[in-house]
Every structure is written in structure tokens, then in C-alpha cells.
Design a protein around this motif. Sequence first.
Motif, PDB file in Angstrom:
ATOM      1  N   GLU A  66     -16.943   8.286  -5.041  1.00 58.08           N
ATOM      2  CA  GLU A  66     -15.808   8.968  -4.413  1.00 58.08           C
ATOM      3  C   GLU A  66     -15.918   8.967  -2.899  1.00 58.08           C
ATOM      4  O   GLU A  66     -14.911   8.795  -2.192  1.00 58.08           O
ATOM      5  CB  GLU A  66     -15.701  10.397  -4.950  1.00 58.08           C
ATOM      6  N   ILE A  67     -17.114   9.166  -2.380  1.00 61.10           N
ATOM      7  CA  ILE A  67     -17.301   9.129  -0.922  1.00 61.10           C
ATOM      8  C   ILE A  67     -17.004   7.737  -0.386  1.00 61.10           C
ATOM      9  O   ILE A  67     -16.386   7.573   0.677  1.00 61.10           O
ATOM     10  CB  ILE A  67     -18.731   9.579  -0.553  1.00 61.10           C
ATOM     11  N   ALA A  68     -17.413   6.715  -1.140  1.00 60.55           N
ATOM     12  CA  ALA A  68     -17.107   5.335  -0.725  1.00 60.55           C
ATOM     13  C   ALA A  68     -15.596   5.123  -0.652  1.00 60.55           C
ATOM     14  O   ALA A  68     -15.091   4.461   0.257  1.00 60.55           O
ATOM     15  CB  ALA A  68     -17.734   4.343  -1.706  1.00 60.55           C
ATOM     16  N   GLY A  69     -14.869   5.700  -1.605  1.00 60.12           N
ATOM     17  CA  GLY A  69     -13.422   5.573  -1.594  1.00 60.12           C
ATOM     18  C   GLY A  69     -12.802   6.263  -0.404  1.00 60.12           C
ATOM     19  O   GLY A  69     -11.908   5.707   0.256  1.00 60.12           O
ATOM     20  N   VAL A  70     -13.266   7.461  -0.092  1.00 66.58           N
ATOM     21  CA  VAL A  70     -12.733   8.201   1.059  1.00 66.58           C
ATOM     22  C   VAL A  70     -12.918   7.411   2.353  1.00 66.58           C
ATOM     23  O   VAL A  70     -12.008   7.336   3.193  1.00 66.58           O
ATOM     24  CB  VAL A  70     -13.408   9.586   1.157  1.00 66.58           C
TER      25      VAL A  70
ATOM     26  N   ALA B  33      -7.466   0.921   2.654  1.00 67.89           N
ATOM     27  CA  ALA B  33      -6.947   0.894   1.281  1.00 67.89           C
ATOM     28  C   ALA B  33      -5.492   0.448   1.244  1.00 67.89           C
ATOM     29  O   ALA B  33      -4.743   0.590   2.218  1.00 67.89           O
ATOM     30  CB  ALA B  33      -7.086   2.273   0.650  1.00 67.89           C
ATOM     31  N   GLU B  34      -5.098  -0.109   0.096  1.00 69.25           N
ATOM     32  CA  GLU B  34      -3.693  -0.456  -0.110  1.00 69.25           C
ATOM     33  C   GLU B  34      -2.856   0.819  -0.111  1.00 69.25           C
ATOM     34  O   GLU B  34      -3.302   1.878  -0.554  1.00 69.25           O
ATOM     35  CB  GLU B  34      -3.523  -1.178  -1.452  1.00 69.25           C
ATOM     36  N   GLU B  35      -1.621   0.716   0.382  1.00 70.62           N
ATOM     37  CA  GLU B  35      -0.758   1.892   0.431  1.00 70.62           C
ATOM     38  C   GLU B  35      -0.532   2.459  -0.976  1.00 70.62           C
ATOM     39  O   GLU B  35      -0.444   3.684  -1.157  1.00 70.62           O
ATOM     40  CB  GLU B  35       0.588   1.540   1.072  1.00 70.62           C
ATOM     41  N   GLY B  36      -0.456   1.588  -1.969  1.00 65.30           N
ATOM     42  CA  GLY B  36      -0.278   2.059  -3.331  1.00 65.30           C
ATOM     43  C   GLY B  36      -1.438   2.918  -3.798  1.00 65.30           C
ATOM     44  O   GLY B  36      -1.241   3.887  -4.544  1.00 65.30           O
ATOM     45  N   ASP B  37      -2.654   2.579  -3.361  1.00 67.07           N
ATOM     46  CA  ASP B  37      -3.820   3.368  -3.743  1.00 67.07           C
ATOM     47  C   ASP B  37      -3.831   4.711  -3.017  1.00 67.07           C
ATOM     48  O   ASP B  37      -4.241   5.727  -3.581  1.00 67.07           O
ATOM     49  CB  ASP B  37      -5.105   2.591  -3.435  1.00 67.07           C
ATOM     50  N   ARG B  38      -3.386   4.726  -1.759  1.00 63.72           N
ATOM     51  CA  ARG B  38      -3.272   6.002  -1.039  1.00 63.72           C
ATOM     52  C   ARG B  38      -2.206   6.882  -1.686  1.00 63.72           C
ATOM     53  O   ARG B  38      -2.377   8.096  -1.817  1.00 63.72           O
ATOM     54  CB  ARG B  38      -2.952   5.764   0.441  1.00 63.72           C
TER      55      ARG B  38
ATOM     56  N   LEU C  75      -9.380   4.095  -4.073  1.00 63.58           N
ATOM     57  CA  LEU C  75      -9.210   3.660  -2.690  1.00 63.58           C
ATOM     58  C   LEU C  75     -10.123   2.494  -2.343  1.00 63.58           C
ATOM     59  O   LEU C  75      -9.877   1.780  -1.369  1.00 63.58           O
ATOM     60  CB  LEU C  75      -9.487   4.827  -1.736  1.00 63.58           C
ATOM     61  N   THR C  76     -11.180   2.295  -3.136  1.00 67.56           N
ATOM     62  CA  THR C  76     -12.075   1.155  -2.876  1.00 67.56           C
ATOM     63  C   THR C  76     -11.401  -0.168  -3.195  1.00 67.56           C
ATOM     64  O   THR C  76     -11.828  -1.217  -2.722  1.00 67.56           O
ATOM     65  CB  THR C  76     -13.358   1.260  -3.723  1.00 67.56           C
TER      66      THR C  76
END
Length: 232
Positions: free
Chosen positions: A96-100, A106-111, A148-149
Motif C-alpha cells: 500500500e505504501i508503494a502504491g501511495v 499512476a493512471e488517472e483511472g487508478d486514482r 496505484l502501482t
Amino acid sequence: MSEQFGSLHLELSSTVDRVADELRRAVFEGELESGTPLREIALAASLGVSRPTVREALAVLVAEGLATREPNKGVSVAQPDPDSVRDVCRARAVLEIAGVWRWHEAEEGDREAVRRALVAYTGAVKSGASYQELNERHLAIHLSLVGLTGSPRLVAMAESLIAELKLALAQIDRVRRNAHDQAGSHTHLVRLLERGDVEAAAADIEQHLARAEVDIVDAFGRVAGGAAPPGN
């Protein structure tokens, strides 16, 4: 004739799915605690289905890790191990920290998936949703952070970790944390991300997950020991 048999099989599968869903609900709502024997005869009578249907549904729960089958003892609700819970909490924190940290890349869809997950969770809190739904919505936010990764493999790993964690959370239902407090902390996290303060957001989620690890293990220990739960 084969089509007729195929229809019967589909109907049976549908019944098995419904039985499995009801057993999951009972586990996640805390009605069936760790170690509770899942007797085929009693379940079949209670649910109004056949023993073979119950047997298949129990096999599904065993495959999912929600139940265990032991020789000469039958099937019972699985007992999460505190050391495993700690390991799961720390592993999910890494993901999760890696994703943040990937928020800007990140792609806008993932955000947008993170935003949607937050809206769904806060909406469930406001509507007074069941603990099972709140738990699902809450964990969906954490899964969206891993998204987000942009890595399907990391997301699949996170899904597996969350599946393990859900069993532990189900067993501490009587010591729930305040859902509104959880909604507030997650809203704060997303606001940090929207402002572009990724460093603060990473520190925030790291602290949140570290506290969650302590809370879950401590609460699980109280339930396993039969201690009275504290108030929310």
C-alpha cells in the motif's frame, strides 16, 4: 438428456453458492467464531438443504481458508494465527505504501478508483451498513491504493493478503473500532494525495497500518482469551 442433467447441476451449484455465502456472512458477522464446528447434519437442517450441498459449500470455505478440515474431527471455522496476522499486516503495508508513492505517476483511472472506494465506504458508514459491508468497503480502499502501482501481480498479492486478514477481522467483531473514525482517517489520506503531498500521505498510511496491526492482534488476543471487549 445431457441438457437436463446440466440444468440440475447448475441448480445444485446455485444452492451450494447460496449456502457458502450464508456461511461466509455468519463468519464475517462474528456469528460463527474461530473453532466452531460446522456439522453437516445441523447445517443442512438449519438451512433446509441436503447434506451433499452443505458438504460442497464447506469444501468451498476450506479452499478459501475460512474453515479447516481435520481427520476424525470434521470441519470447523479456521483459527487465525497472531504471527500470521502480523505478517499479513506488514506485507500489505509494503504494497500500500508503494502504491501511495506512485500517486503522481499512476493512471488517472487508478486514482479515480481510490476516490470511488472512499465514496463507497463513507456512504456505507452514513447509511448504517452491516459490519460485513463496512469491512468490505474499508478493505476496498486499501486494495485501491495498491492499484496505484499499476501492477496486476501486486494487486493479486494484495487481494490474497486481504482475504487472510478478513478472517481475523471477522473474529474480532465484538471489539470493532469506530467506523466514522475510520472514514475520517481515510478521507484525510485521500485529501493529502489530492493536494500532492505524497510524502505526508505515505507517512500517514504507514502509521495507520502500524496502529491497525497492533489493534487487530491485541483485539484478537482479547477475543481468543475470552476477555470482555472495550467500548468503541
